[in-house]
Scaffold this motif. Structure first.
Motif, PDB file in Angstrom:
ATOM      1  N   ARG A  54       0.878  -1.169   0.000  1.00 55.28           N
ATOM      2  CA  ARG A  54       0.000   0.000   0.000  1.00 55.28           C
ATOM      3  C   ARG A  54       0.913   1.216   0.000  1.00 55.28           C
ATOM      4  O   ARG A  54       1.775   1.357   0.874  1.00 55.28           O
ATOM      5  CB  ARG A  54      -0.865  -0.032   1.256  1.00 55.28           C
ATOM      6  CG  ARG A  54      -1.840   1.093   1.379  1.00 55.28           C
ATOM      7  CD  ARG A  54      -2.568   0.942   2.736  1.00 55.28           C
ATOM      8  NE  ARG A  54      -3.177   2.198   3.101  1.00 55.28           N
ATOM      9  CZ  ARG A  54      -4.414   2.543   2.764  1.00 55.28           C
ATOM     10  NH1 ARG A  54      -5.183   1.712   2.098  1.00 55.28           N
ATOM     11  NH2 ARG A  54      -4.891   3.720   3.103  1.00 55.28           N
ATOM     12  N   ILE A  55       0.754   2.059  -1.012  1.00 54.59           N
ATOM     13  CA  ILE A  55       1.665   3.196  -1.189  1.00 54.59           C
ATOM     14  C   ILE A  55       0.855   4.486  -1.081  1.00 54.59           C
ATOM     15  O   ILE A  55      -0.115   4.688  -1.824  1.00 54.59           O
ATOM     16  CB  ILE A  55       2.337   3.123  -2.577  1.00 54.59           C
ATOM     17  CG1 ILE A  55       3.178   1.840  -2.666  1.00 54.59           C
ATOM     18  CG2 ILE A  55       3.202   4.360  -2.830  1.00 54.59           C
ATOM     19  CD1 ILE A  55       3.698   1.545  -4.058  1.00 54.59           C
ATOM     20  N   THR A  56       1.246   5.345  -0.155  1.00 54.60           N
ATOM     21  CA  THR A  56       0.564   6.633   0.004  1.00 54.60           C
ATOM     22  C   THR A  56       1.476   7.730  -0.537  1.00 54.60           C
ATOM     23  O   THR A  56       2.590   7.920  -0.047  1.00 54.60           O
ATOM     24  CB  THR A  56       0.226   6.899   1.483  1.00 54.60           C
ATOM     25  OG1 THR A  56      -0.487   5.774   1.980  1.00 54.60           O
ATOM     26  CG2 THR A  56      -0.622   8.156   1.644  1.00 54.60           C
ATOM     27  N   ILE A  57       0.979   8.438  -1.562  1.00 54.28           N
ATOM     28  CA  ILE A  57       1.738   9.526  -2.178  1.00 54.28           C
ATOM     29  C   ILE A  57       1.172  10.841  -1.660  1.00 54.28           C
ATOM     30  O   ILE A  57      -0.042  11.085  -1.753  1.00 54.28           O
ATOM     31  CB  ILE A  57       1.607   9.463  -3.718  1.00 54.28           C
ATOM     32  CG1 ILE A  57       2.214   8.156  -4.228  1.00 54.28           C
ATOM     33  CG2 ILE A  57       2.269  10.671  -4.382  1.00 54.28           C
ATOM     34  CD1 ILE A  57       1.893   7.860  -5.678  1.00 54.28           C
ATOM     35  N   HIS A  58       2.050  11.675  -1.104  1.00 49.22           N
ATOM     36  CA  HIS A  58       1.589  12.922  -0.490  1.00 49.22           C
ATOM     37  C   HIS A  58       1.694  14.082  -1.466  1.00 49.22           C
ATOM     38  O   HIS A  58       2.678  14.210  -2.192  1.00 49.22           O
ATOM     39  CB  HIS A  58       2.398  13.226   0.766  1.00 49.22           C
ATOM     40  CG  HIS A  58       2.272  12.151   1.788  1.00 49.22           C
ATOM     41  ND1 HIS A  58       1.133  11.966   2.540  1.00 49.22           N
ATOM     42  CD2 HIS A  58       3.121  11.160   2.155  1.00 49.22           C
ATOM     43  CE1 HIS A  58       1.295  10.929   3.340  1.00 49.22           C
ATOM     44  NE2 HIS A  58       2.491  10.414   3.116  1.00 49.22           N
ATOM     45  N   GLY A  59       0.653  14.922  -1.467  1.00 48.33           N
ATOM     46  CA  GLY A  59       0.667  16.143  -2.265  1.00 48.33           C
ATOM     47  C   GLY A  59       0.287  17.321  -1.378  1.00 48.33           C
ATOM     48  O   GLY A  59       0.424  17.258  -0.150  1.00 48.33           O
ATOM     49  N   ARG A  60      -0.212  18.367  -2.007  1.00 45.75           N
ATOM     50  CA  ARG A  60      -0.768  19.487  -1.251  1.00 45.75           C
ATOM     51  C   ARG A  60      -2.096  19.818  -1.895  1.00 45.75           C
ATOM     52  O   ARG A  60      -2.160  20.135  -3.097  1.00 45.75           O
ATOM     53  CB  ARG A  60       0.187  20.686  -1.291  1.00 45.75           C
ATOM     54  CG  ARG A  60      -0.259  21.830  -0.358  1.00 45.75           C
ATOM     55  CD  ARG A  60       0.853  22.850  -0.068  1.00 45.75           C
ATOM     56  NE  ARG A  60       1.423  23.396  -1.288  1.00 45.75           N
ATOM     57  CZ  ARG A  60       2.703  23.291  -1.652  1.00 45.75           C
ATOM     58  NH1 ARG A  60       3.578  22.657  -0.891  1.00 45.75           N
ATOM     59  NH2 ARG A  60       3.129  23.818  -2.772  1.00 45.75           N
ATOM     60  N   GLY A  61      -3.162  19.733  -1.124  1.00 42.85           N
ATOM     61  CA  GLY A  61      -4.499  19.959  -1.665  1.00 42.85           C
ATOM     62  C   GLY A  61      -4.728  21.418  -2.027  1.00 42.85           C
ATOM     63  O   GLY A  61      -4.091  22.315  -1.477  1.00 42.85           O
ATOM     64  N   ALA A  62      -5.642  21.624  -2.967  1.00 43.09           N
ATOM     65  CA  ALA A  62      -5.986  22.991  -3.377  1.00 43.09           C
ATOM     66  C   ALA A  62      -7.320  22.961  -4.129  1.00 43.09           C
ATOM     67  O   ALA A  62      -7.857  21.892  -4.433  1.00 43.09           O
ATOM     68  CB  ALA A  62      -4.895  23.570  -4.275  1.00 43.09           C
ATOM     69  N   HIS A  63      -7.845  24.158  -4.441  1.00 41.41           N
ATOM     70  CA  HIS A  63      -9.024  24.256  -5.294  1.00 41.41           C
ATOM     71  C   HIS A  63      -8.663  23.717  -6.678  1.00 41.41           C
ATOM     72  O   HIS A  63      -7.551  23.949  -7.174  1.00 41.41           O
ATOM     73  CB  HIS A  63      -9.444  25.731  -5.401  1.00 41.41           C
ATOM     74  CG  HIS A  63     -10.835  25.901  -5.943  1.00 41.41           C
ATOM     75  ND1 HIS A  63     -11.175  25.632  -7.253  1.00 41.41           N
ATOM     76  CD2 HIS A  63     -11.985  26.307  -5.340  1.00 41.41           C
ATOM     77  CE1 HIS A  63     -12.456  25.859  -7.440  1.00 41.41           C
ATOM     78  NE2 HIS A  63     -12.995  26.275  -6.278  1.00 41.41           N
ATOM     79  N   GLY A  64      -9.608  23.007  -7.279  1.00 38.55           N
ATOM     80  CA  GLY A  64      -9.335  22.433  -8.598  1.00 38.55           C
ATOM     81  C   GLY A  64      -9.021  23.480  -9.648  1.00 38.55           C
ATOM     82  O   GLY A  64      -8.374  23.190 -10.667  1.00 38.55           O
ATOM     83  N   GLU A 115      -2.382   0.473  -4.546  1.00 37.75           N
ATOM     84  CA  GLU A 115      -2.089  -0.861  -4.015  1.00 37.75           C
ATOM     85  C   GLU A 115      -1.462  -1.672  -5.143  1.00 37.75           C
ATOM     86  O   GLU A 115      -1.987  -1.729  -6.256  1.00 37.75           O
ATOM     87  CB  GLU A 115      -3.350  -1.511  -3.467  1.00 37.75           C
ATOM     88  CG  GLU A 115      -3.785  -0.818  -2.171  1.00 37.75           C
ATOM     89  CD  GLU A 115      -4.974  -1.465  -1.503  1.00 37.75           C
ATOM     90  OE1 GLU A 115      -4.874  -1.789  -0.313  1.00 37.75           O
ATOM     91  OE2 GLU A 115      -6.009  -1.631  -2.180  1.00 37.75           O
ATOM     92  N   VAL A 116      -0.343  -2.271  -4.831  1.00 41.76           N
ATOM     93  CA  VAL A 116       0.490  -2.919  -5.852  1.00 41.76           C
ATOM     94  C   VAL A 116       0.803  -4.344  -5.425  1.00 41.76           C
ATOM     95  O   VAL A 116       1.116  -4.589  -4.258  1.00 41.76           O
ATOM     96  CB  VAL A 116       1.817  -2.146  -6.028  1.00 41.76           C
ATOM     97  CG1 VAL A 116       2.686  -2.783  -7.110  1.00 41.76           C
ATOM     98  CG2 VAL A 116       1.561  -0.679  -6.341  1.00 41.76           C
TER      99      VAL A 116
END
Ligand SMILES: [Zn+2]
Ligand SMILES: [Zn+2]
Length: 434
Positions: free
Chosen positions: A209-219, A276-277
């Motif tokens: 299980r791989i969690t990739i982090h970003g930064r949320g924003a308005h689309g 998930e891989v």
């Protein structure tokens, strides 16, 4: 095994199996009961109880609760080898769509709290019913053979946790340590067929299980975000280059991204994406190569894409490869060929790309225990015979396991499943004079 000893074992098997016609309706009733009441891996409380009751009624010494819900039955029948037979009994989160009168309408609760439909779509109900049938016949004819039978009913195979849990709970310390361990899995070839595969029979597997982090924003403000959906997409594409470009083409390897989750709406860039891989290979060194390449790509894409922190890469489930002992496989195969005729004993050309935690029974405290797992057909003869082509082409056209449509032809499959187990056990348990 010399031909005469295969003949001897097959002769003994015929004697023990003489009672099968009379017993088959009871084996079938047990099968239908298990099929109608499937339970998810690790939650097989009812199933374990049913098995324990059947072991008890068969006259075995029963111990429940081994490694969670595992059930062990022992029949000590005089001096001789200890033969272990393992059957698994968990089911899958699939909604059955076979239309059978005994189809499952059961539900189960997953670890995350969600309720899901449950189905015996891998045929573990067949394995368990046949094991109980074989046990009953071997008990009834105990005057004909000697040695010890260790019957292992294992939960949680699909999550690759059951074997490890039972072994970790002292399976081979608290009970007689086996000289040989046997198991079988139904397949989608024609009923009656039996398949052996010496050496690697099932792949090693690692699920992540791989969690990739970003930064949320308005689309509508993507420049304020680090978009984990884009990072996930780039990662998935690059991962496909591992099998194609980093592994020897002679090696059987698989990398599948089976699940991708991120976001809730078109106009919200979410803070993270989860992949998930599954990785498959025939040996630990090769699966190590896959894993290292996967980690490099996942971390590399995240770093290149300005991810605020490194991804989490969790190993959730794993098993080593099933490596069938050559001599034990040859011995079981010889008795099966003697009993069923060579035409129905068809060897598999290559390892199954699936995985099986049966692999773990083959070693104990660093010492190898000879083990083998074979396959037996479960598809109705008319359906199979209507197709042409070689084995694998035909298999691809059958209603497959792990689908809502898997509907084994139950009576011939149960019959053959009992026969294969009795014959294999008697390949190692010596006969007594009648
Ligand atoms: Zn399965
Ligand atoms: Zn299975």
């Amino acid at each position: 095994m010399a031909t005469d000893s295969a003949q001897e074992a097959a002769g003994l098997a015929r004697t023990v199996l003489a009672g099968l016609d009379g017993l088959l309706p009871e084996v079938d009733a047990l099968y239908q009961d298990l099929h109608t009441h499937p339970e998810l891996s690790g939650a097989e409380v009812r199933t374990a109880g049913v098995i324990a009751a059947h072991y008890d009624a068969a006259g075995l010494e029963v111990t429940a609760g081994v490694g969670g819900l595992g059930v062990v039955g022992v029949l000590a029948n005089g001096p001789g080898p200890v033969v272990a037979i393992r059957a698994d009994f968990d089911a899958l989160p699939i909604a059955e769509d076979t239309g059978l009168p005994y189809a499952s309408t059961a539900t189960g609760i997953r670890p995350d709290g969600t309720t899901v439909p449950v189905m015996h779509a891998c045929g573990h109900d067949l394995h368990t019913a046949s094991l109980v049938g074989a046990a009953r016949l071997l008990v009834a004819q105990r005057d004909r053979w000697r040695g010890t039978l260790l019957l292992i009913a294992q939960p949680a195979e699909e999550t690759m946790q059951g074997a490890k849990a039972m072994l970790g709970d002292g399976l081979f310390d608290r009970f007689p340590r086996p000289d040989v361990v046997l198991a079988q899995h139904c397949a989608i070839t024609r009923t009656g067929m039996v398949h052996h595969k010496p050496g690697i029979a099932y792949s090693a597997c690692r699920n992540f299980r791989i969690t990739i982090h970003g930064r949320g924003a308005h689309g509508a403000a993507p420049h304020w975000s680090v978009d984990p959906v884009l990072l996930a997409a780039q990662t998935i594409v690059l991962l496909q280059g591992i099998v194609a470009r980093e592994v020897d083409p002679d090696e059987m390897t698989v990398l599948t991204v089976g699940s991708v989750h991120a976001g809730t709406r078109p106009n919200i860039i979410p803070p993270e994406a989860v992949l998930e891989v599954t990785l498959r290979a025939t040996s630990e060194p090769v699966i190590d190569v896959l894993q290292a390449a996967m980690e490099r790509i996942v971390n590399g894409v995240a770093a290149t894409g300005r991810s605020p922190r490194p991804p989490e890469i969790e190993l959730c489930e794993h098993t080593i490869a099933v490596d069938n002992d050559e001599a034990v496989t040859a011995r079981v195969r010889a008795v099966h060929a003697e009993l069923f005729g060579a035409a129905d004993v068809i060897d598999l050309p290559e390892a199954n790309k699936g995985s099986e935690d049966f692999a773990y029974y083959a070693s104990h405290r660093g010492r190898r225990i000879p083990a083998t797992m074979w396959f037996y057909g479960s598809t109705e003869a008319a359906l199979w015979d209507a197709e042409t082509g070689e084995l694998r082409e035909r298999m691809a056209r059958m209603p497959g396991q792990h689908t809502p449509f898997y509907a084994p032809d139950r009576l011939p499959t149960l019959r053959r499943g009992v026969e294969t187990l009795v014959a294999a056990a008697l390949a190692f348990l010596p006969g007594r004079p009648a």
